[in-house]
Motif scaffolding. Structure first.
Motif, PDB file in Angstrom:
ATOM      1  N   LEU A  34       0.798  -1.221   0.000  1.00  8.70           N
ATOM      2  CA  LEU A  34       0.000   0.000   0.000  1.00  8.70           C
ATOM      3  C   LEU A  34       0.835   1.279   0.000  1.00  8.70           C
ATOM      4  O   LEU A  34       0.283   2.374  -0.200  1.00  8.70           O
ATOM      5  CB  LEU A  34      -0.950  -0.002   1.191  1.00  8.70           C
ATOM      6  CG  LEU A  34      -2.022  -1.096   1.182  1.00  8.70           C
ATOM      7  CD1 LEU A  34      -2.964  -0.937   2.359  1.00  8.70           C
ATOM      8  CD2 LEU A  34      -2.806  -1.080  -0.115  1.00  8.70           C
ATOM      9  N   LEU A  37       0.384   3.796  -2.745  1.00  9.18           N
ATOM     10  CA  LEU A  37      -0.869   4.549  -2.719  1.00  9.18           C
ATOM     11  C   LEU A  37      -0.835   5.670  -1.685  1.00  9.18           C
ATOM     12  O   LEU A  37      -1.829   6.385  -1.513  1.00  9.18           O
ATOM     13  CB  LEU A  37      -2.051   3.617  -2.437  1.00  9.18           C
ATOM     14  CG  LEU A  37      -2.303   2.499  -3.449  1.00  9.18           C
ATOM     15  CD1 LEU A  37      -3.579   1.744  -3.097  1.00  9.18           C
ATOM     16  CD2 LEU A  37      -2.386   3.042  -4.872  1.00  9.18           C
ATOM     17  N   TYR A  39      -0.112   5.250   1.730  1.00  8.60           N
ATOM     18  CA  TYR A  39      -0.436   4.848   3.094  1.00  8.60           C
ATOM     19  C   TYR A  39       0.830   4.794   3.944  1.00  8.60           C
ATOM     20  O   TYR A  39       1.763   4.048   3.627  1.00  8.60           O
ATOM     21  CB  TYR A  39      -1.119   3.478   3.113  1.00  8.60           C
ATOM     22  CG  TYR A  39      -2.551   3.485   2.624  1.00  8.60           C
ATOM     23  CD1 TYR A  39      -3.604   3.653   3.515  1.00  8.60           C
ATOM     24  CD2 TYR A  39      -2.850   3.326   1.272  1.00  8.60           C
ATOM     25  CE1 TYR A  39      -4.923   3.650   3.077  1.00  8.60           C
ATOM     26  CE2 TYR A  39      -4.166   3.327   0.814  1.00  8.60           C
ATOM     27  CZ  TYR A  39      -5.191   3.488   1.723  1.00  8.60           C
ATOM     28  OH  TYR A  39      -6.502   3.498   1.283  1.00  8.60           O
ATOM     29  N   SER A  80     -11.057   6.128   0.425  1.00  6.87           N
ATOM     30  CA  SER A  80     -10.249   4.923   0.638  1.00  6.87           C
ATOM     31  C   SER A  80     -10.982   3.658   0.193  1.00  6.87           C
ATOM     32  O   SER A  80     -10.337   2.624  -0.074  1.00  6.87           O
ATOM     33  CB  SER A  80      -9.849   4.793   2.107  1.00  6.87           C
ATOM     34  OG  SER A  80     -10.992   4.626   2.939  1.00  6.87           O
ATOM     35  N   LYS A  82     -12.246   3.056  -2.527  1.00  2.00           N
ATOM     36  CA  LYS A  82     -11.879   2.708  -3.910  1.00  2.00           C
ATOM     37  C   LYS A  82     -10.623   1.845  -3.937  1.00  2.00           C
ATOM     38  O   LYS A  82     -10.317   1.198  -4.958  1.00  2.00           O
ATOM     39  CB  LYS A  82     -11.664   3.961  -4.745  1.00  2.00           C
ATOM     40  CG  LYS A  82     -10.379   4.718  -4.452  1.00  2.00           C
ATOM     41  CD  LYS A  82     -10.240   5.939  -5.341  1.00  2.00           C
ATOM     42  CE  LYS A  82      -8.866   6.598  -5.195  1.00  2.00           C
ATOM     43  NZ  LYS A  82      -8.537   6.985  -3.806  1.00  2.00           N
ATOM     44  N   ASP A  83      -9.879   1.794  -2.818  1.00  3.03           N
ATOM     45  CA  ASP A  83      -8.669   0.978  -2.749  1.00  3.03           C
ATOM     46  C   ASP A  83      -8.957  -0.469  -2.352  1.00  3.03           C
ATOM     47  O   ASP A  83      -8.039  -1.299  -2.341  1.00  3.03           O
ATOM     48  CB  ASP A  83      -7.676   1.584  -1.746  1.00  3.03           C
ATOM     49  CG  ASP A  83      -7.169   2.946  -2.187  1.00  3.03           C
ATOM     50  OD1 ASP A  83      -7.100   3.179  -3.406  1.00  3.03           O
ATOM     51  OD2 ASP A  83      -6.850   3.773  -1.307  1.00  3.03           O
ATOM     52  N   LYS A  84     -10.193  -0.761  -2.004  1.00  4.65           N
ATOM     53  CA  LYS A  84     -10.522  -2.123  -1.551  1.00  4.65           C
ATOM     54  C   LYS A  84     -10.153  -3.193  -2.579  1.00  4.65           C
ATOM     55  O   LYS A  84      -9.552  -4.216  -2.214  1.00  4.65           O
ATOM     56  CB  LYS A  84     -12.002  -2.220  -1.174  1.00  4.65           C
ATOM     57  CG  LYS A  84     -12.395  -3.559  -0.565  1.00  4.65           C
ATOM     58  CD  LYS A  84     -13.853  -3.554  -0.129  1.00  4.65           C
ATOM     59  CE  LYS A  84     -14.240  -4.873   0.526  1.00  4.65           C
ATOM     60  NZ  LYS A  84     -14.158  -6.019  -0.400  1.00  4.65           N
ATOM     61  N   TYR A  86      -7.797  -3.174  -4.722  1.00  6.20           N
ATOM     62  CA  TYR A  86      -6.334  -3.262  -4.716  1.00  6.20           C
ATOM     63  C   TYR A  86      -5.855  -4.058  -3.511  1.00  6.20           C
ATOM     64  O   TYR A  86      -4.951  -4.886  -3.615  1.00  6.20           O
ATOM     65  CB  TYR A  86      -5.753  -1.845  -4.695  1.00  6.20           C
ATOM     66  CG  TYR A  86      -4.256  -1.763  -4.847  1.00  6.20           C
ATOM     67  CD1 TYR A  86      -3.648  -1.898  -6.086  1.00  6.20           C
ATOM     68  CD2 TYR A  86      -3.436  -1.524  -3.736  1.00  6.20           C
ATOM     69  CE1 TYR A  86      -2.273  -1.798  -6.220  1.00  6.20           C
ATOM     70  CE2 TYR A  86      -2.059  -1.430  -3.864  1.00  6.20           C
ATOM     71  CZ  TYR A  86      -1.485  -1.564  -5.112  1.00  6.20           C
ATOM     72  OH  TYR A  86      -0.115  -1.476  -5.243  1.00  6.20           O
ATOM     73  N   ILE A  87      -6.495  -3.819  -2.367  1.00  4.07           N
ATOM     74  CA  ILE A  87      -6.148  -4.554  -1.154  1.00  4.07           C
ATOM     75  C   ILE A  87      -6.540  -6.023  -1.294  1.00  4.07           C
ATOM     76  O   ILE A  87      -5.817  -6.923  -0.828  1.00  4.07           O
ATOM     77  CB  ILE A  87      -6.808  -3.900   0.072  1.00  4.07           C
ATOM     78  CG1 ILE A  87      -6.218  -2.495   0.288  1.00  4.07           C
ATOM     79  CG2 ILE A  87      -6.631  -4.755   1.317  1.00  4.07           C
ATOM     80  CD1 ILE A  87      -6.904  -1.685   1.373  1.00  4.07           C
TER      81      ILE A  87
END
Length: 237
Positions: A34, A37, A39, A80, A82-84, A86-87
């Motif tokens: 992350l 991005l 983080y 955040s 929208k990053d799910k 990616y995670i």
């Protein structure tokens, strides 16, 4: 009463591990994923713990997944979310590197196979703080397949966490058995042996024992996989 279903914990039970070493490795991998991005690693770890606490305290009004992301998005903002995806790719891919922080017990798959051959329903009652894709990978690390279990708990399909008895009651509702028809096998006295309060049989696997409260262990059938298999053979005879 006949034991018809057997519930297994995963971490420290079917999948040997030092919890602290695994967690450290997991967080290092996630932080690296992350970082591009934006983080910050320290804040990220604190945020994951905050989301985990929300899942542990979940009162059943939402899934654990919803409880986690509610807190995470409060910390980082709605953007955040929208990053799910990616995670999620992290748990499908890079997360597998954390296998190196775990042990391996060939007897784990042997034990599950013993029960399935005997016609028992087998459930993976792992604390549901991970997405399904992460849980599926951890099952494979243990030498098993997700299909080995009638049900495996994840943050998507659960509304409570250990040691909340409602977590186990939700499992019982899903599989359609009474507590007295079930056996819980785990390594954590607080989180797993609590099922005895519902009327389940229990077995304490001591290879990676966790007993943070210093509880008296004498009431529990216990031992390593050799003792567990002997106990199960007597149970299913």
């Amino acid at each position: 009463m006949e034991t018809k279903a057997v519930l297994f914990d995963l971490d420290g039970t079917l999948l040997p591990m030092d919890q602290e070493r695994f967690t450290k490795t997991y967080f290092q991998l996630l932080a690296a994923k992350l970082a591009p991005l934006g983080y910050d690693p320290a804040k990220l770890v604190d945020s994951i713990w905050a989301g985990t606490a929300a899942m542990v305290k979940n009162d059943g009004s939402c899934t654990n997944e919803e409880a986690f992301w509610r807190v995470f998005s409060q910390i980082y903002g709605e953007a955040s979310l929208k990053d799910k995806p990616y995670i999620d790719t992290f748990y499908a891919e890079e997360f597998n590197q954390a296998k190196a922080a775990c042990g391996f017990a060939p007897a784990a798959a042997e034990t599950v196979d013993l029960l399935r051959t005997a016609g028992k329903t087998v459930v993976l009652a792992t604390n549901p703080i991970f997405p399904a894709v992460a849980t599926q990978n951890r099952i494979r690390w243990a030498g098993l397949q997700p299909e080995s279990f009638r049900l495996y708990t994840t943050y998507e399909n659960s509304h409570y966490c250990k040691p909340n008895l409602k977590y186990y009651e939700e499992i019982l509702q899903n599989i359609g058995f009474q507590p007295e028809e079930c056996l819980m096998i785990g390594n954590d006295v607080t989180e797993d042996m609590v099922t005895a309060k519902l009327g389940m049989r229990v077995f304490l696997l001591t290879d990676c024992l966790i007993n943070q409260s210093g509880a008296d262990l004498s009431p529990y059938p216990q031992g390593g996989f050799q003792e567990l298999q002997a106990y199960l053979r007597e149970l299913i005879a």
